[in-house]
Design a protein around this motif. Structure first.
Motif, PDB file in Angstrom:
ATOM      1  N   CYS A   9      -3.822  -3.061  -7.910  1.00  0.00           N
ATOM      2  CA  CYS A   9      -4.507  -2.330  -6.412  1.00  0.00           C
ATOM      3  C   CYS A   9      -4.844  -2.960  -5.902  1.00  0.00           C
ATOM      4  O   CYS A   9      -6.161  -3.798  -6.375  1.00  0.00           O
ATOM      5  CB  CYS A   9      -4.498  -0.963  -6.176  1.00  0.00           C
ATOM      6  SG  CYS A   9      -6.000  -0.057  -7.190  1.00  0.00           S
ATOM      7  N   TYR A  10      -5.297  -3.357  -4.769  1.00  0.00           N
ATOM      8  CA  TYR A  10      -6.788  -4.113  -4.088  1.00  0.00           C
ATOM      9  C   TYR A  10      -8.076  -3.268  -4.032  1.00  0.00           C
ATOM     10  O   TYR A  10      -8.977  -4.149  -4.734  1.00  0.00           O
ATOM     11  CB  TYR A  10      -6.488  -3.730  -2.139  1.00  0.00           C
ATOM     12  CG  TYR A  10      -7.150  -4.528  -1.604  1.00  0.00           C
ATOM     13  CD1 TYR A  10      -6.984  -5.663  -1.333  1.00  0.00           C
ATOM     14  CD2 TYR A  10      -8.037  -3.783  -0.737  1.00  0.00           C
ATOM     15  CE1 TYR A  10      -8.071  -6.646  -0.348  1.00  0.00           C
ATOM     16  CE2 TYR A  10      -8.956  -4.140  -0.112  1.00  0.00           C
ATOM     17  CZ  TYR A  10      -8.990  -6.205   0.001  1.00  0.00           C
ATOM     18  OH  TYR A  10      -9.706  -6.778   1.129  1.00  0.00           O
ATOM     19  N   PRO A  59      -1.234   6.717 -11.348  1.00  0.00           N
ATOM     20  CA  PRO A  59      -0.308   6.410  -9.272  1.00  0.00           C
ATOM     21  C   PRO A  59       0.029   7.582  -8.268  1.00  0.00           C
ATOM     22  O   PRO A  59       0.201   8.387  -9.013  1.00  0.00           O
ATOM     23  CB  PRO A  59       0.459   5.106  -9.498  1.00  0.00           C
ATOM     24  CG  PRO A  59       1.301   5.989 -10.619  1.00  0.00           C
ATOM     25  CD  PRO A  59       0.278   5.806 -11.634  1.00  0.00           C
ATOM     26  N   PHE A  75       1.885   3.813  -5.785  1.00  0.00           N
ATOM     27  CA  PHE A  75       1.346   3.250  -5.202  1.00  0.00           C
ATOM     28  C   PHE A  75      -0.277   4.062  -5.246  1.00  0.00           C
ATOM     29  O   PHE A  75      -0.474   4.773  -5.992  1.00  0.00           O
ATOM     30  CB  PHE A  75       1.225   3.504  -3.133  1.00  0.00           C
ATOM     31  CG  PHE A  75       1.293   4.664  -3.195  1.00  0.00           C
ATOM     32  CD1 PHE A  75       0.548   5.564  -2.455  1.00  0.00           C
ATOM     33  CD2 PHE A  75       2.512   5.495  -2.941  1.00  0.00           C
ATOM     34  CE1 PHE A  75       0.187   7.120  -2.237  1.00  0.00           C
ATOM     35  CE2 PHE A  75       2.630   6.828  -2.554  1.00  0.00           C
ATOM     36  CZ  PHE A  75       1.297   7.121  -1.862  1.00  0.00           C
ATOM     37  N   CYS A  76      -1.479   3.228  -5.272  1.00  0.00           N
ATOM     38  CA  CYS A  76      -3.167   3.700  -5.453  1.00  0.00           C
ATOM     39  C   CYS A  76      -2.527   5.150  -4.513  1.00  0.00           C
ATOM     40  O   CYS A  76      -2.581   4.112  -3.464  1.00  0.00           O
ATOM     41  CB  CYS A  76      -3.387   2.572  -5.031  1.00  0.00           C
ATOM     42  SG  CYS A  76      -5.348   3.625  -4.853  1.00  0.00           S
ATOM     43  N   THR A  81      -2.196   0.689  -1.622  1.00  0.00           N
ATOM     44  CA  THR A  81      -1.149  -0.909  -2.885  1.00  0.00           C
ATOM     45  C   THR A  81       0.001  -0.063  -3.014  1.00  0.00           C
ATOM     46  O   THR A  81      -0.130   1.041  -3.638  1.00  0.00           O
ATOM     47  CB  THR A  81      -2.012  -1.863  -2.901  1.00  0.00           C
ATOM     48  OG1 THR A  81      -3.560  -1.778  -2.394  1.00  0.00           O
ATOM     49  CG2 THR A  81      -1.689  -2.175  -3.810  1.00  0.00           C
ATOM     50  N   ILE A  83       2.304  -0.801  -5.531  1.00  0.00           N
ATOM     51  CA  ILE A  83       2.664  -1.252  -6.617  1.00  0.00           C
ATOM     52  C   ILE A  83       4.062  -1.218  -7.378  1.00  0.00           C
ATOM     53  O   ILE A  83       4.919  -2.322  -7.505  1.00  0.00           O
ATOM     54  CB  ILE A  83       1.452  -0.416  -7.691  1.00  0.00           C
ATOM     55  CG1 ILE A  83       0.568  -0.083  -7.666  1.00  0.00           C
ATOM     56  CG2 ILE A  83       2.479  -1.339  -9.582  1.00  0.00           C
ATOM     57  CD1 ILE A  83      -0.612  -1.396  -7.944  1.00  0.00           C
ATOM     58  N   THR A  99       1.137  -7.929  -5.983  1.00  0.00           N
ATOM     59  CA  THR A  99      -0.349  -6.863  -7.172  1.00  0.00           C
ATOM     60  C   THR A  99       0.103  -7.733  -8.264  1.00  0.00           C
ATOM     61  O   THR A  99      -1.172  -7.128  -8.977  1.00  0.00           O
ATOM     62  CB  THR A  99       0.366  -5.188  -7.209  1.00  0.00           C
ATOM     63  OG1 THR A  99       1.140  -5.613  -8.420  1.00  0.00           O
ATOM     64  CG2 THR A  99       0.947  -4.752  -6.222  1.00  0.00           C
TER      65      THR A  99
END
Length: 137
Positions: A9-10, A59, A75-76, A81, A83, A99
């Protein structure tokens, strides 16, 4: 696939590894993917579930309960983010290309799907097939 792909993730709280060769690479133009991508097509590759694993973090997931066969979006929970998407009946991880630590490993889509829902500003490369929905297996 000869090498392991990595990504996350970011914010870095969620990390994963891909150890299997993708069996489908595409860009999706459906309305749901446009929501998730911020307006453009969603670039993805589909990997057998056994070849995808999270190696750091856990997640969060989201499933729409108002649909007959909803997908699960992972997602995170920190940065949001997206995924992976998991589709009912498909033993695979549908991985979001942005990603990857090295997105160039994607190599580009091999098809455009759900073009019936495509927006006028979205583009499809000239050298790939386009399908109104999902292609036949």
């Amino acid at each position: 696939m000869s090498e392991t792909l990595t990504g996350g993730c970011y914010c870095g709280a969620l990390r994963y590894e891909v150890t299997a060769k993708p069996f489908f690479k595409a860009q999706c133009h459906c309305r749901a993917c446009s929501h998730v991508s911020g307006g453009g097509p969603n670039y993805f590759m589909t990997i057998p579930s056994a070849g995808f694993s999270y190696v750091a973090g856990v997640p969060k997931s989201f499933v729409r309960n108002d649909l007959d066969a909803p997908v699960t979006r992972e997602f995170c929970g920190e940065c949001g983010t997206h995924i992976v998407t998991r589709r009912p009946g498909l033993d695979a991880a549908i991985l979001k290309i942005g990603t990857l630590d090295d997105p160039s490993a994607y190599g580009g889509p091999r098809a455009a799907i759900y073009t019936a829902e495509m927006q006028p500003y979205q583009q499809i490369p000239d050298d790939i097939p386009a399908f109104d929905g999902l292609p036949d297996p």
